[in-house]
Scaffold this motif. Structure first.
Motif, PDB file in Angstrom:
ATOM      1  N   PRO A 181       1.092  -1.405  -0.265  1.00  0.00           N
ATOM      2  CA  PRO A 181      -0.448   0.034  -0.004  1.00  0.00           C
ATOM      3  C   PRO A 181       1.269   1.490  -0.222  1.00  0.00           C
ATOM      4  O   PRO A 181       0.520   2.535  -0.396  1.00  0.00           O
ATOM      5  CB  PRO A 181      -0.730   0.132   1.580  1.00  0.00           C
ATOM      6  N   ALA A 182       1.993   0.479   0.650  1.00  0.00           N
ATOM      7  CA  ALA A 182       2.956   2.210   0.738  1.00  0.00           C
ATOM      8  C   ALA A 182       3.148   2.978  -0.987  1.00  0.00           C
ATOM      9  O   ALA A 182       3.196   3.944  -1.048  1.00  0.00           O
ATOM     10  CB  ALA A 182       3.936   2.455   1.959  1.00  0.00           C
ATOM     11  N   VAL A 183       3.121   1.412  -1.414  1.00  0.00           N
ATOM     12  CA  VAL A 183       4.349   1.612  -2.730  1.00  0.00           C
ATOM     13  C   VAL A 183       2.859   2.792  -3.874  1.00  0.00           C
ATOM     14  O   VAL A 183       3.753   3.355  -5.098  1.00  0.00           O
ATOM     15  CB  VAL A 183       4.752   0.536  -3.363  1.00  0.00           C
ATOM     16  N   ASP A 184       1.905   2.304  -3.650  1.00  0.00           N
ATOM     17  CA  ASP A 184       0.599   2.642  -4.417  1.00  0.00           C
ATOM     18  C   ASP A 184       0.472   4.133  -3.484  1.00  0.00           C
ATOM     19  O   ASP A 184       0.445   5.032  -5.062  1.00  0.00           O
ATOM     20  CB  ASP A 184      -0.785   1.347  -3.578  1.00  0.00           C
ATOM     21  N   ILE A 185       0.930   4.336  -2.887  1.00  0.00           N
ATOM     22  CA  ILE A 185       0.736   5.597  -2.410  1.00  0.00           C
ATOM     23  C   ILE A 185       2.275   6.740  -2.869  1.00  0.00           C
ATOM     24  O   ILE A 185       2.552   8.215  -3.406  1.00  0.00           O
ATOM     25  CB  ILE A 185       0.976   6.150  -0.585  1.00  0.00           C
ATOM     26  N   LEU A 186       2.998   5.966  -2.438  1.00  0.00           N
ATOM     27  CA  LEU A 186       4.360   6.656  -3.545  1.00  0.00           C
ATOM     28  C   LEU A 186       3.983   6.757  -5.135  1.00  0.00           C
ATOM     29  O   LEU A 186       4.719   7.583  -5.943  1.00  0.00           O
ATOM     30  CB  LEU A 186       5.213   5.774  -3.227  1.00  0.00           C
ATOM     31  N   VAL A 187       3.109   5.756  -5.769  1.00  0.00           N
ATOM     32  CA  VAL A 187       2.898   5.387  -7.765  1.00  0.00           C
ATOM     33  C   VAL A 187       2.441   7.282  -7.438  1.00  0.00           C
ATOM     34  O   VAL A 187       2.629   8.105  -8.257  1.00  0.00           O
ATOM     35  CB  VAL A 187       2.477   4.508  -7.791  1.00  0.00           C
ATOM     36  N   VAL A 188       1.300   7.196  -7.240  1.00  0.00           N
ATOM     37  CA  VAL A 188       0.230   8.265  -7.290  1.00  0.00           C
ATOM     38  C   VAL A 188       0.489   9.775  -7.070  1.00  0.00           C
ATOM     39  O   VAL A 188       0.675  10.562  -7.474  1.00  0.00           O
ATOM     40  CB  VAL A 188      -0.826   7.862  -5.662  1.00  0.00           C
ATOM     41  N   LEU A 196      10.411  11.765  -5.886  1.00  0.00           N
ATOM     42  CA  LEU A 196      10.651  10.266  -5.200  1.00  0.00           C
ATOM     43  C   LEU A 196      11.241  11.176  -3.652  1.00  0.00           C
ATOM     44  O   LEU A 196       9.909  10.403  -2.525  1.00  0.00           O
ATOM     45  CB  LEU A 196      11.754   9.414  -5.527  1.00  0.00           C
ATOM     46  N   ASP A 197      11.997  12.514  -3.632  1.00  0.00           N
ATOM     47  CA  ASP A 197      11.635  12.685  -1.862  1.00  0.00           C
ATOM     48  C   ASP A 197      10.592  13.127  -1.155  1.00  0.00           C
ATOM     49  O   ASP A 197      10.682  12.828  -0.386  1.00  0.00           O
ATOM     50  CB  ASP A 197      12.790  13.419  -2.280  1.00  0.00           C
ATOM     51  N   ARG A 198      10.092  14.049  -1.971  1.00  0.00           N
ATOM     52  CA  ARG A 198       8.904  14.712  -1.412  1.00  0.00           C
ATOM     53  C   ARG A 198       7.814  13.572  -1.653  1.00  0.00           C
ATOM     54  O   ARG A 198       6.895  13.913  -0.241  1.00  0.00           O
ATOM     55  CB  ARG A 198       8.639  15.043  -2.439  1.00  0.00           C
ATOM     56  N   ASN A 246      13.817  -6.080  -3.873  1.00  0.00           N
ATOM     57  CA  ASN A 246      13.234  -5.635  -4.736  1.00  0.00           C
ATOM     58  C   ASN A 246      13.203  -4.092  -5.124  1.00  0.00           C
ATOM     59  O   ASN A 246      13.724  -3.449  -6.924  1.00  0.00           O
ATOM     60  CB  ASN A 246      12.260  -6.817  -5.022  1.00  0.00           C
ATOM     61  N   LEU A 247      13.057  -3.527  -4.536  1.00  0.00           N
ATOM     62  CA  LEU A 247      12.126  -2.341  -4.897  1.00  0.00           C
ATOM     63  C   LEU A 247      13.404  -0.901  -4.368  1.00  0.00           C
ATOM     64  O   LEU A 247      13.248  -0.451  -5.652  1.00  0.00           O
ATOM     65  CB  LEU A 247      11.163  -1.134  -3.485  1.00  0.00           C
ATOM     66  N   VAL A 248      13.985  -1.444  -3.905  1.00  0.00           N
ATOM     67  CA  VAL A 248      15.682  -0.185  -4.077  1.00  0.00           C
ATOM     68  C   VAL A 248      16.249  -0.816  -4.916  1.00  0.00           C
ATOM     69  O   VAL A 248      16.750   0.284  -5.508  1.00  0.00           O
ATOM     70  CB  VAL A 248      16.383  -1.285  -2.576  1.00  0.00           C
ATOM     71  N   SER A 249      16.502  -2.366  -5.352  1.00  0.00           N
ATOM     72  CA  SER A 249      16.441  -2.663  -6.612  1.00  0.00           C
ATOM     73  C   SER A 249      16.412  -1.789  -7.824  1.00  0.00           C
ATOM     74  O   SER A 249      17.362  -0.509  -9.070  1.00  0.00           O
ATOM     75  CB  SER A 249      17.480  -3.503  -7.047  1.00  0.00           C
ATOM     76  N   ALA A 250      15.245  -1.701  -7.968  1.00  0.00           N
ATOM     77  CA  ALA A 250      14.715  -1.028  -9.021  1.00  0.00           C
ATOM     78  C   ALA A 250      14.697   0.723  -8.516  1.00  0.00           C
ATOM     79  O   ALA A 250      14.675   1.185  -9.935  1.00  0.00           O
ATOM     80  CB  ALA A 250      12.675  -1.268  -9.255  1.00  0.00           C
ATOM     81  N   ILE A 251      14.244   1.521  -7.938  1.00  0.00           N
ATOM     82  CA  ILE A 251      14.964   2.954  -7.967  1.00  0.00           C
ATOM     83  C   ILE A 251      16.509   3.213  -7.786  1.00  0.00           C
ATOM     84  O   ILE A 251      16.118   4.265  -9.222  1.00  0.00           O
ATOM     85  CB  ILE A 251      14.735   3.100  -6.647  1.00  0.00           C
ATOM     86  N   ILE A 252      17.027   2.454  -7.945  1.00  0.00           N
ATOM     87  CA  ILE A 252      18.754   2.601  -7.543  1.00  0.00           C
ATOM     88  C   ILE A 252      18.771   2.353  -9.603  1.00  0.00           C
ATOM     89  O   ILE A 252      19.073   2.913 -10.487  1.00  0.00           O
ATOM     90  CB  ILE A 252      19.724   2.192  -7.011  1.00  0.00           C
ATOM     91  N   TYR A 257      19.629   4.142 -15.786  1.00  0.00           N
ATOM     92  CA  TYR A 257      19.095   4.459 -16.451  1.00  0.00           C
ATOM     93  C   TYR A 257      17.972   5.079 -17.322  1.00  0.00           C
ATOM     94  O   TYR A 257      17.922   5.135 -18.087  1.00  0.00           O
ATOM     95  CB  TYR A 257      19.413   2.545 -16.674  1.00  0.00           C
ATOM     96  N   GLY A 258      17.886   5.588 -16.476  1.00  0.00           N
ATOM     97  CA  GLY A 258      16.714   7.406 -16.650  1.00  0.00           C
ATOM     98  C   GLY A 258      15.081   6.716 -16.960  1.00  0.00           C
ATOM     99  O   GLY A 258      14.289   7.225 -17.169  1.00  0.00           O
ATOM    100  N   VAL A 259      15.334   5.516 -16.392  1.00  0.00           N
ATOM    101  CA  VAL A 259      13.471   5.195 -16.274  1.00  0.00           C
ATOM    102  C   VAL A 259      12.783   5.961 -15.722  1.00  0.00           C
ATOM    103  O   VAL A 259      13.030   6.405 -14.321  1.00  0.00           O
ATOM    104  CB  VAL A 259      13.491   3.681 -15.799  1.00  0.00           C
ATOM    105  N   PRO A 260      11.311   6.385 -15.711  1.00  0.00           N
ATOM    106  CA  PRO A 260      10.612   7.129 -15.072  1.00  0.00           C
ATOM    107  C   PRO A 260      10.277   6.279 -13.324  1.00  0.00           C
ATOM    108  O   PRO A 260       9.996   4.602 -13.884  1.00  0.00           O
ATOM    109  CB  PRO A 260      10.020   7.342 -15.619  1.00  0.00           C
ATOM    110  N   ILE A 261      10.458   7.091 -12.511  1.00  0.00           N
ATOM    111  CA  ILE A 261      10.621   6.957 -11.373  1.00  0.00           C
ATOM    112  C   ILE A 261       9.188   5.712 -11.133  1.00  0.00           C
ATOM    113  O   ILE A 261       9.094   4.606 -10.349  1.00  0.00           O
ATOM    114  CB  ILE A 261      10.797   7.520  -9.540  1.00  0.00           C
ATOM    115  N   GLY A 262       8.107   6.298 -11.669  1.00  0.00           N
ATOM    116  CA  GLY A 262       6.833   6.568 -11.437  1.00  0.00           C
ATOM    117  C   GLY A 262       6.450   5.119 -12.230  1.00  0.00           C
ATOM    118  O   GLY A 262       5.452   3.991 -11.466  1.00  0.00           O
ATOM    119  N   GLN A 263       7.334   4.491 -13.453  1.00  0.00           N
ATOM    120  CA  GLN A 263       6.952   3.225 -13.461  1.00  0.00           C
ATOM    121  C   GLN A 263       7.741   2.096 -13.200  1.00  0.00           C
ATOM    122  O   GLN A 263       7.211   1.539 -12.815  1.00  0.00           O
ATOM    123  CB  GLN A 263       7.761   3.526 -15.245  1.00  0.00           C
ATOM    124  N   ALA A 264       8.563   2.584 -12.512  1.00  0.00           N
ATOM    125  CA  ALA A 264       9.585   1.580 -11.837  1.00  0.00           C
ATOM    126  C   ALA A 264       8.842   0.699 -10.462  1.00  0.00           C
ATOM    127  O   ALA A 264       8.237  -0.066 -10.404  1.00  0.00           O
ATOM    128  CB  ALA A 264      10.758   1.737 -11.315  1.00  0.00           C
TER     129      ALA A 264
END
Length: 321
Positions: A181-188, A196-198, A246-252, A257-264
């Protein structure tokens, strides 16, 4: 009252006690299964689910009463020269580093220091040794009983570590529940235009739970100059949960590689939900297997006593049939 009546009364009491114990155990398992099913329904629900917040009793993760008392004794005894010298001899760098890691996993780094915990281990080992000495003096000293002294000291020290292990497992379960659920909030938040920091700060401000505490600590590391990828890796090391790793690896990788954070984040959110649904289904499927234990140890013996008790009583009274 004859011996037969006494035996019948004892058998009846044992059967009733076993039946009550089996009923209580079955009710506890049933309530746990219902909670798991409700949780599973909430996970697969299309609507958003808010992460569980801590109640007033869980606002601050309190130390167990025995561990808090041991820490208090340790802090008071550190002023004694003999205790301080012994503690300094045991305080090797590797041991203190291991204690710091366990304290970080348990979430009690600000409650006491590593030296306080090492002193609590020393006091617990000494207290267990004294108890063993008293026990041996009552039974009579022998070579076998003398071996109980190091065994008591070992278990006294390990008992103190078990508190941190239990607290760490509890925090890990709470993070496991609230991560998706926390990742869902971060996605929104990220897709709404926040960085991401904000988004993390928004989550930490709105929610008070174990995950928010860990994310807040990560943000503090970033503020003092730690690189974000290093702070994220420290977070994954503290939590030791595959979903968080897995979440940390995906964000890093997304930042590299310049992938949008929201998509990851959205991809990780879907994976976390899928994993959590599978986990809860596994837990629900394990309930029948767990119920075999009380059935084999409590219910079946009770049935045997109830069905075979009259035959035993009749046999003792002089006739089989």
């Amino acid at each position: 009252m004859s011996a037969v009546d006494v035996l019948l009364l004892i058998l009846t009491g044992l059967a009733m006690a076993a039946a009550v114990a089996a009923g209580v155990y079955a009710i506890l398992l049933a309530s746990r299964e219902k909670r798991g099913q409700r949780y599973l329904d909430g996970v697969v629900d299309a609507a958003g689910v808010a992460p569980p917040q801590r109640g007033d009793s869980e606002a601050d993760q309190k130390l167990p009463a025995l561990l808090a008392r041991l820490i208090t004794y340790s802090q008071s005894l550190q002023h004694r020269p003999a205790f301080a010298r012994t503690l300094a001899a045991l305080a090797t760098d590797s041991r203190l580093e291991r204690i710091k890691r366990r304290m970080a996993k348990a979430g009690c780094t600000g409650d006491f220091t590593d030296m306080d915990f090492l002193g609590a281990q020393l006091f617990s080992a000494a207290a267990a040794t004294v108890i063993m000495v008293v026990y041996i003096s009552l039974l009579g000293f022998s070579l076998v009983s003398g071996l109980l002294l190091p065994v008591g000291a070992f278990f006294g020290a390990r008992m103190t570590e078990s508190f941190l292990t239990t607290m760490g497992e509890k925090r890990k379960r709470e993070i496991h529940i609230g991560l998706a659920p926390a990742v869902d909030i971060l996605v929104v938040a990220v897709e709404a235009g926040m960085n991401l920091d904000r988004a993390i700060e928004l989550y930490c401000d709105r929610f008070e739970n174990t995950l928010a505490d860990e994310l807040s600590e990560m943000q503090q590391e970033v503020r003092v100059g730690v690189r974000r990828r290093d702070a994220l890796r420290n977070l994954a090391e503290r939590v030791e949960y595959d979903g968080m790793s897995n979440l940390v690896s995906a964000i890093i990788q997304a930042e590299r590689y310049g992938v949008p954070i929201g998509q990851a984040l959205r991809t990780q959110s879907e994976d976390l939900k899928r994993y959590r649904v599978q986990f809860m289904r596994e837990q629900v499927m394990k309930v029948p297997v767990k119920m075999m234990i009380p059935m084999a140890t409590l219910i079946m013996p009770s049935l045997l006593v109830i069905l075979g008790g009259p035959m035993v009583v009749q046999f003792l009274s002089g006739g089989v049939f």
